[in-house]
Scaffold this motif. Structure first.
Motif, PDB file in Angstrom:
ATOM      1  N   GLN A 121     -14.821  37.921 -17.681  1.00  0.00           N
ATOM      2  CA  GLN A 121     -15.007  37.238 -16.399  1.00  0.00           C
ATOM      3  C   GLN A 121     -14.337  38.012 -15.266  1.00  0.00           C
ATOM      4  OE1 GLN A 121     -14.879  32.666 -18.255  1.00  0.00           O
ATOM      5  NE2 GLN A 121     -13.266  33.379 -16.915  1.00  0.00           N
ATOM      6  N   ALA A 153     -16.540  34.018 -12.192  1.00  0.00           N
ATOM      7  CA  ALA A 153     -17.562  34.490 -13.136  1.00  0.00           C
ATOM      8  C   ALA A 153     -17.411  33.721 -14.429  1.00  0.00           C
ATOM      9  CB  ALA A 153     -17.414  35.991 -13.392  1.00  0.00           C
ATOM     10  N   ASN A 154     -18.535  33.521 -15.133  1.00  0.00           N
ATOM     11  CA  ASN A 154     -18.493  32.773 -16.393  1.00  0.00           C
ATOM     12  C   ASN A 154     -18.803  33.684 -17.567  1.00  0.00           C
ATOM     13  OD1 ASN A 154     -21.221  33.230 -16.373  1.00  0.00           O
ATOM     14  ND2 ASN A 154     -21.829  31.099 -16.585  1.00  0.00           N
ATOM     15  N   SER A 155     -19.010  33.079 -18.728  1.00  0.00           N
ATOM     16  CA  SER A 155     -19.420  33.826 -19.908  1.00  0.00           C
ATOM     17  C   SER A 155     -20.466  33.005 -20.649  1.00  0.00           C
ATOM     18  CB  SER A 155     -18.226  34.092 -20.825  1.00  0.00           C
ATOM     19  OG  SER A 155     -18.610  34.878 -21.920  1.00  0.00           O
ATOM     20  N   SER A 205     -16.177  39.700 -12.026  1.00  0.00           N
ATOM     21  CA  SER A 205     -15.759  39.286 -10.690  1.00  0.00           C
ATOM     22  C   SER A 205     -15.444  40.496  -9.811  1.00  0.00           C
ATOM     23  CB  SER A 205     -14.536  38.364 -10.790  1.00  0.00           C
ATOM     24  OG  SER A 205     -14.087  37.989  -9.501  1.00  0.00           O
ATOM     25  N   LEU A 232     -16.305  28.600 -18.583  1.00  0.00           N
ATOM     26  CA  LEU A 232     -15.280  29.236 -17.757  1.00  0.00           C
ATOM     27  C   LEU A 232     -13.972  29.200 -18.532  1.00  0.00           C
ATOM     28  CD1 LEU A 232     -15.862  27.810 -14.162  1.00  0.00           C
ATOM     29  CD2 LEU A 232     -16.193  30.156 -14.895  1.00  0.00           C
ATOM     30  N   SER A 269     -21.917  35.239 -11.529  1.00  0.00           N
ATOM     31  CA  SER A 269     -20.724  35.152 -10.667  1.00  0.00           C
ATOM     32  C   SER A 269     -21.100  34.454  -9.368  1.00  0.00           C
ATOM     33  CB  SER A 269     -20.154  36.542 -10.383  1.00  0.00           C
ATOM     34  OG  SER A 269     -21.111  37.357  -9.742  1.00  0.00           O
ATOM     35  N   TYR A 291     -24.667  37.823 -17.143  1.00  0.00           N
ATOM     36  CA  TYR A 291     -23.448  37.449 -16.405  1.00  0.00           C
ATOM     37  C   TYR A 291     -23.846  36.605 -15.196  1.00  0.00           C
ATOM     38  CZ  TYR A 291     -24.262  40.998 -12.741  1.00  0.00           C
ATOM     39  OH  TYR A 291     -24.797  41.726 -11.708  1.00  0.00           O
TER      40      TYR A 291
END
Length: 449
Positions: free
Chosen positions: A119, A131-133, A123, A296, A283, A281
């Motif tokens: 993440q 940012a997530n996964s 970012s 997150l 963001s 991804y």
């Protein structure tokens, strides 16, 4: 005896039917209407031994053109990049490749930290704070972004450039159909989004504008111009799908006011592997943090002040919110995210910029040599590592001849853009050598006549 696959004998079937309480397979499937059931035997070969089966499958697999033996100039969303050997060593550790979603932080610190680092790197690359996964791939990440924009703005119309990957646009169509979102495509002009047409279509009903950077043709979209257009639109969101490797050199979309930046990290540590699995991804800005799909991971400290990691904002997910969840993302894509994280860590900050620069330099060398050989380049704008080559024969016929020479040719643009038949999208990455590029130009010239 150890089996590589599990056979099912007639005795196995009978035992299972006895446990279920069904007298036969016919009775087991009796609830399924007969008119939709297969009434004949499957057209399969007769069973064979494990040795013979392995031999047959190996012979079939050997017919594939793999990237270890062939030189590839095919990109179009899946690329042949350098993968540090350390990537396979790390992702082959059982604690990573057997991991499920890390709901229990006390036993999942390694997995959680790996996601957190992913993440953080995304970012930094995109220029956005969150940012997530666990996004499946770039296409589905874009679909999630479009749905989020419609939900956030409470509008049902989205403008998407035709220079966005055609498969990603198809995924967006599928994702938005159930939501009743209208998708309007904006034409391209000289290989980039037609700004004048975009301007004409913009009004107060638009949830978001979607572009790709670099776009499907490899061209660099004018994000600053698009941002300036959107400044007069109070709620319309700016979504950018971006190759993260290019962001090692190009200005990140976050600095152009993008609200959401999505893409695919296949370029970092993930082989082509027949088009998947990959790793998307996603963001965005802090104000949209609670609407982000997927997971997150946050950093915190325990009661002793020791650094630790936890899943946070889980209330968005389907296992808690059920039908009110912001997304149905549920599979854990963390292994591929880990591969990208390890690759990025190994390449390093300065190495990433060098890698991106090499892609640009080698693509320009190929373009120059092709022009010297008499080929016409379709678009004149700045590009990253892909460009469009005009040819005078069907691209499929050219590629059939190239494969005989051990070369995988570029993407046939006529498949997705009828107006660009006899145009080839050529990708040149950092691992292509001068000799490979020169050979490609020569063979293409010989075929082209």
């Amino acid at each position: 005896m150890e089996f590589r696959y599990l056979p099912m004998t007639e005795e196995d079937k009978k035992e299972m039917l006895d446990v279920i309480g069904a007298a036969s397979t016919e009775e087991l499937f009796s609830d399924i209407p007969k008119e939709v059931r297969l009434t004949e035997e499957l057209k399969l070969k007769k069973p064979t031994s494990e040795y013979e089966l392995k031999k047959e499958l190996t012979n079939m697999a050997n017919k594939n053109a793999n990237l270890k033996e062939y030189t590839s100039f095919l990109g179009a969303g899946v690329y042949d990049h350098y993968i540090p050997s350390v990537v396979d060593h790390v992702i082959s550790r059982s604690e990573f490749y057997t991991a499920y979603t890390p709901y229990q932080p006390e036993i999942s610190q390694g997995e959680l930290q790996a996601i957190f680092e992913f993440q953080t790197m995304i970012s930094e690359l995109t220029g956005l704070p969150v940012a997530n996964s666990s996004m499946y791939d770039g296409g589905t990440a874009l679909g999630e972004a479009v749905n989020l924009s419609a939900a956030h703005t409470r509008r049902k119309k989205v403008l998407i450039s035709k220079t966005v990957h055609p498969e990603s646009r198809a995924v967006v169509e599928t994702y938005t159909r159930g939501q009743g979102i209208e998708i309007v495509e904006i034409d391209h002009k000289n290989g980039v989004t037609d700004i004048e047409q975009l301007k004409e279509q913009l009004d107060d009903s638009i949830a978001s504008v979607v572009v790709q950077y670099p776009n499907f043709f490899g061209q660099i979209e004018p994000l600053k111009e698009i941002q300036e257009l959107l400044q007069n639109q109070k709620k319309t969101m700016f979504i950018v799908s971006s190759n993260p490797l290019a962001l090692g050199y190009l200005t990140p979309p976050g600095e152009f006011g993008a609200d959401i930046v999505v893409g695919d990290t296949q370029v970092f540590g993930i082989p082509a592997q027949f088009g998947g699995p990959h790793c998307g991804y996603f963001s965005t800005t802090e104000k949209l943090m609670r609407k982000v799909p997927g997971r997150l991971v946050g950093q915190t400290t325990d009661e002793d002040g020791t650094r630790g990691f936890v899943l946070t904002l889980q209330a968005r997910e389907q296992h808690i919110r059920r039908e009110k969840a912001t997304s149905n993302i549920c599979s854990n894509q963390a292994l591929n995210a880990l591969a990208s994280s390890v690759a990025l860590s190994s390449i390093g900050k300065h190495g990433l910029k060098k890698m991106a620069t090499l892609n640009m330099q080698k693509a320009r060398y190929a373009k120059k040599k092709l022009e010297e050989a008499g080929f016409e380049i379709a678009f004149t704008g700045p590009f990253f590592n892909e460009f469009v080559l005009k040819v005078s024969q069907p691209v499929s016929a050219i590629n059939e001849k190239l494969i005989e020479k051990g070369i995988i040719g570029g993407y046939d643009l006529g498949l997705a853009y009828p107006e660009l038949s006899e145009h080839m999208l050529v990708a040149v990455t950092e691992i292509r050598t001068k000799a490979e590029i020169d050979t490609f130009v020569k063979e293409l010239g010989d075929i082209h006549g």
